[in-house]
Design an enzyme around this catalytic site. Structure first.
Site, PDB file in Angstrom:
ATOM      1  N   GLU A   7       1.259   6.278  -2.113  1.00 25.06           N
ATOM      2  CA  GLU A   7       0.375   7.495  -2.255  1.00 25.06           C
ATOM      3  C   GLU A   7       0.844   8.739  -1.802  1.00 25.06           C
ATOM      4  OE1 GLU A   7      -4.285   8.493  -0.391  1.00 25.06           O
ATOM      5  OE2 GLU A   7      -3.558   6.478  -0.956  1.00 25.06           O
ATOM      6  N   LYS A   8       1.824   8.642  -0.726  1.00 31.04           N
ATOM      7  CA  LYS A   8       2.282  10.063  -0.281  1.00 31.04           C
ATOM      8  C   LYS A   8       3.559   9.829   0.133  1.00 31.04           C
ATOM      9  CE  LYS A   8      -1.185  10.028   2.513  1.00 31.04           C
ATOM     10  NZ  LYS A   8      -1.736   8.842   2.834  1.00 31.04           N
ATOM     11  N   ASP A 101      -3.021   4.066  -0.426  1.00 36.21           N
ATOM     12  CA  ASP A 101      -3.657   3.578   0.815  1.00 36.21           C
ATOM     13  C   ASP A 101      -4.730   2.385   0.658  1.00 36.21           C
ATOM     14  OD1 ASP A 101      -2.337   5.229   2.354  1.00 36.21           O
ATOM     15  OD2 ASP A 101      -3.882   6.899   2.448  1.00 36.21           O
ATOM     16  N   ASP A 103      -7.471   1.458   0.259  1.00 30.84           N
ATOM     17  CA  ASP A 103      -8.954   1.840   0.098  1.00 30.84           C
ATOM     18  C   ASP A 103      -9.110   2.143  -1.452  1.00 30.84           C
ATOM     19  OD1 ASP A 103      -8.128   4.293  -0.247  1.00 30.84           O
ATOM     20  OD2 ASP A 103      -8.682   5.211   1.727  1.00 30.84           O
ATOM     21  N   TYR A 326      -4.252   2.493  10.138  1.00 29.86           N
ATOM     22  CA  TYR A 326      -4.880   3.253   9.053  1.00 29.86           C
ATOM     23  C   TYR A 326      -6.026   4.046   9.424  1.00 29.86           C
ATOM     24  CZ  TYR A 326      -6.731   4.641   4.624  1.00 29.86           C
ATOM     25  OH  TYR A 326      -7.096   5.470   3.358  1.00 29.86           O
ATOM     26  N   ARG A 328      -8.250   6.000   8.140  1.00 33.28           N
ATOM     27  CA  ARG A 328      -9.634   6.422   7.334  1.00 33.28           C
ATOM     28  C   ARG A 328     -10.417   4.711   7.292  1.00 33.28           C
ATOM     29  NH1 ARG A 328      -5.648   9.527   5.633  1.00 33.28           N
ATOM     30  NH2 ARG A 328      -6.433  11.674   5.002  1.00 33.28           N
TER      31      ARG A 328
END
Length: 714
Positions: A7-8, A101, A103, A326, A328
């Site tokens: 993701e990043k 991530d 989610d 994580y 979030r």
């Protein structure tokens, strides 16, 4: 070749390290047979309305609703280079691993890139098998465990569809209603843009309604009667129990008539009472759960005054330093496969401070709290410390506070439940009943960790004398206690997060409350902080003394926007639908059909909404509606808010409409040599000149010479 798409960049580095290599290349890591590349969050964006059709460039009611037949995405301008790097790597890969991530947004942002490349399309040259890795922490141990437990990406199609449905629903609401309500407001003379969102609008409205409750609140004095009873050498206090049919009460059941309470007080003066009931109940307060992002934002806001966004930013930093999991997460439970990490994590916590060293020494790692529950785990688990030992000297003050808060909640899982004994005594005297409640703590348990902290669940210990039913007690005195009803408190960034999570408390339809209790609220753990920032940036609310206070625009939102958008009922039900989509219980097409029908119905009802005209500094001389200052392609001008019915407009002159009548050409005056229309004298910035009245079709101009056009110098 196996290609991981993270993701990043920070996530890509952790994966590359877990794979045993950090050979950095341009836009990816080379790990031998494995390649790890990365996105920068959502590198694909929704297209704007005018990118579907040029007619949507102008904001007009007649072009609404805007509902794409085929949805389009575009590459974010800042991400084109990385997009092309990923594209080249995808074409060479044999297997692809989605490393977004854990989610729904993390699932979508990688899947939407792969979809653009045709990875999921049978027969496409880029069609490849896709796997999924779920990383709840970035420490080496967690990464290696996750890499050894890859899943089939198809198992998460529901999660992806949920995020896709959310993105499209938000686009439809935002694009259609922002235009519709902005145009409606401007027609009433309000020179503003009303940004409308599926979550931001009911959130801003929640704050505005609370402020109206406070402004309209009228304090009321109420009374109650406290009586002391004597038994031998001991005494105990009690409170008179107001009956349902008691006169002089308000809607909340308070006694507001002083005469009533005086009457009861006289009635029991010197009277002997009889104990009619003694009930003892053992109670237990189980260990508090570890943190989700929302519960962490609420507690950190109360204890340290951190805003929700600050909490998220600090947590992201701790996560990237591999110290916590994580950030979030919306889950407050832990998987049983992490039981083996307990000793390691507790040893790390022990090193933080002398206080925590002592508390860890008193912990019992054999205790299994309710937090350890595999059935409660979805894509991620609660936020806890990792097995990486923190170097506290290198952490910022805010990071230390946050890590300690998370560590304390984890440590609480290894203390016993708090136990107590609650005693209730009912005493009758002259037909009136008085209630006494006392609590004796038997074991403090996990509450030992929170004796120095503000805690809503702290019970004051009240010991009562030993007494039996049927025993007589003597009157020992009474006191009439007065109180004043208080208005509801303003929302703070922390309490609005709690309200968004517990949105069932604020719905308009009472019948929805029970069904929405299991709802995850409005917004997500990852977006609630940004929603609060957004409604501040867009001028709906401001922060005053740590409270969220609505602006005039925030109040205007309540007046103009349909109640269906400002109350959270529908938004909360949509969140239920999104959850059902993620569980593959609801097709995305059915959800989108609901959205489209909702938008069309609300737009039909827009004409019936009456808006009070804004108090304008300048009004149209033709129809008396307010004038608006608008920035056009050639600079500012003033236009009637009644457009298109009234097309009156004026040039801008020093921030004001230039309402001076245009000069009329003199009778029998000079004519334009090109088109024959009259010439009129005008005043330019440098000198006077003559212009053709046929402008803009005829652009002939002449310098002024002694009050006449100089035809020789055009």
């Amino acid at each position: 070749m196996r290609l991981f798409i993270a993701e990043k960049p920070s996530l890509a580095l952790a994966i590359a390290t877990g794979l045993g290599s950090k050979n950095r290349k341009d836009g990816y890591y080379d790990c031998g047979d494995d390649i790890v590349t990365y996105c920068f969050g959502h590198i694909m964006q929704q297209c704007n309305p005018d990118e579907y059709d040029e007619k949507y460039k102008a904001w007009k009611m007649e072009t609404l609703p805007i509902i794409p037949v085929k949805w389009k995405l575009k590459v974010s301008p800042d991400c084109k280079k990385q997009y092309n790097i990923i594209k080249q790597l995808v074409s060479k890969a044999d297997v692809i691993v989605n490393a977004g991530d854990p989610d729904r947004e993390g699932q979508l942002l990688v899947d939407e890139v792969l979809n653009e490349f045709g990875v999921f399309t049978l027969g496409n040259s880029n069609y490849k098998p896709v796997q999924r890795v779920l990383l709840n922490a970035l420490d080496d141990k967690s990464v290696k465990i996750a890499l050894s437990n890859l899943k089939d990406n198809r198992e998460y199609v529901g999660l992806r569809n949920s995020a896709l449905a959310r993105a499209r629903a938000d686009w439809l609401i935002g694009m259609n209603f922002t235009r519709a309500y902005t145009l409606k407001a401007r027609s009433a003379g309000y020179d503003l843009k009303l940004s409308i969102g599926r979550v931001q609008t009911p959130t801003a409205a929640l704050i505005a309604r609370r402020e109206l409750e406070i402004k309209n609140f009228k304090p009321v004095e109420f009374y109650n009667l406290l009586v002391t009873w004597q038994t031998g050498k001991n005494s105990f206090g009690s409170t008179w129990q107001i009956t349902d049919d008691c006169p002089g009460t308000d809607s909340e059941g308070h006694i507001i008539d002083r005469a009533i309470i005086n009457q009861i007080s006289k009635k029991i003066q010197g009277v002997t009472g009889t104990v009619i009931k003694v009930e003892q109940k053992p109670g237990k307060s189980p260990q508090r759960l570890p943190y989700s992002l929302s519960s962490l934002q609420i507690d950190a806001g109360k204890l340290y005054g951190f805003s929700p966004q600050q909490v998220l930013d600090i947590q992201q930093s701790l996560y990237e330093k591999k110290l916590t999991t994580y950030p979030r997460s919306d889950c407050e439970y832990l998987p049983e496969n992490q039981l083996s990490d307990i000793s390691s994590i507790l040893n790390n916590i022990k090193s933080i401070s002398d206080e925590l060293y002592t508390l860890v020494q008193g912990a019992d790692i054999k205790i299994r709290s309710r937090a350890w529950n595999d059935k409660k785990i979805t894509a991620h688990h609660a936020i806890i410390p990792t097995t990486v030992k923190p170097d506290f000297a290198k952490l910022s003050s805010d990071e230390k506070k946050m890590y300690t808060l998370i560590a304390r909640a984890y440590l609480a899982q290894f203390y016993p439940a708090k136990t107590f004994l609650t005693t209730t005594i009912l005493t009758e005297a002259n037909g009136e009943v008085f209630k006494t409640t006392g609590t004796v703590i038997q074991e403090l348990g996990w509450k030992k960790l929170y004796t120095q902290a503000a805690d809503d669940d702290t019970d004051e210990e009240i010991s009562l004398p030993s007494i039996k039913e049927g025993e007589y007690v003597e009157f020992g005195g009474s006191e009439i206690k007065a109180g004043i009803t208080k208005p509801p408190a303003r929302f703070t960034p922390s309490t609005i997060i709690k309200a968004m999570k517990e949105i069932w408390k604020y719905v308009k339809d009472e019948n929805l409350k029970s069904s929405l209790k299991e709802c995850s609220g409005i917004g997500t753990e990852a977006t609630r902080a940004s929603i609060i920032e957004t409604i501040q940036e867009r001028g709906y609310v401001k922060v005053e003394k740590k409270n969220l206070v609505p602006t005039e625009v925030g109040f205007l939102l309540l007046k103009i926007v349909d109640e269906n958008m400002t109350y959270p009922d529908i938004t909360a039900k949509w969140e239920q639908d999104l959850d059902a989509i993620s569980k593959r219980e609801l097709p995305i097409k059915d959800f989108m059909a609901k959205q489209e029908g909702y938008i069309q119905n609300l737009l039909k009802n827009l004409d019936s909404i009456q808006i009070e005209q804004a108090k304008a500094a300048y009004v149209c001389p033709n129809c008396q509606k307010p004038l608006r200052r608008i920035k056009g392609s050639k600079g500012f001008f003033w236009s009637c808010s009644g457009y298109p019915e009234c097309k009156t407009s004026f040039q801008d002159k020093n921030g004001k409409p230039n309402m001076e009548p245009k000069p009329k050409p003199p009778a029998n005056g000079p004519k334009c040599p090109k088109c024959g229309k009259p010439l009129v004298q005008r005043k330019g910035k440098k000198a006077k000149f003559w212009g053709c009245t046929g402008y803009p079709d005829c652009k002939e101009m002449f310098w002024d010479k002694n009050g006449k056009p100089d035809m020789e110098d055009c």
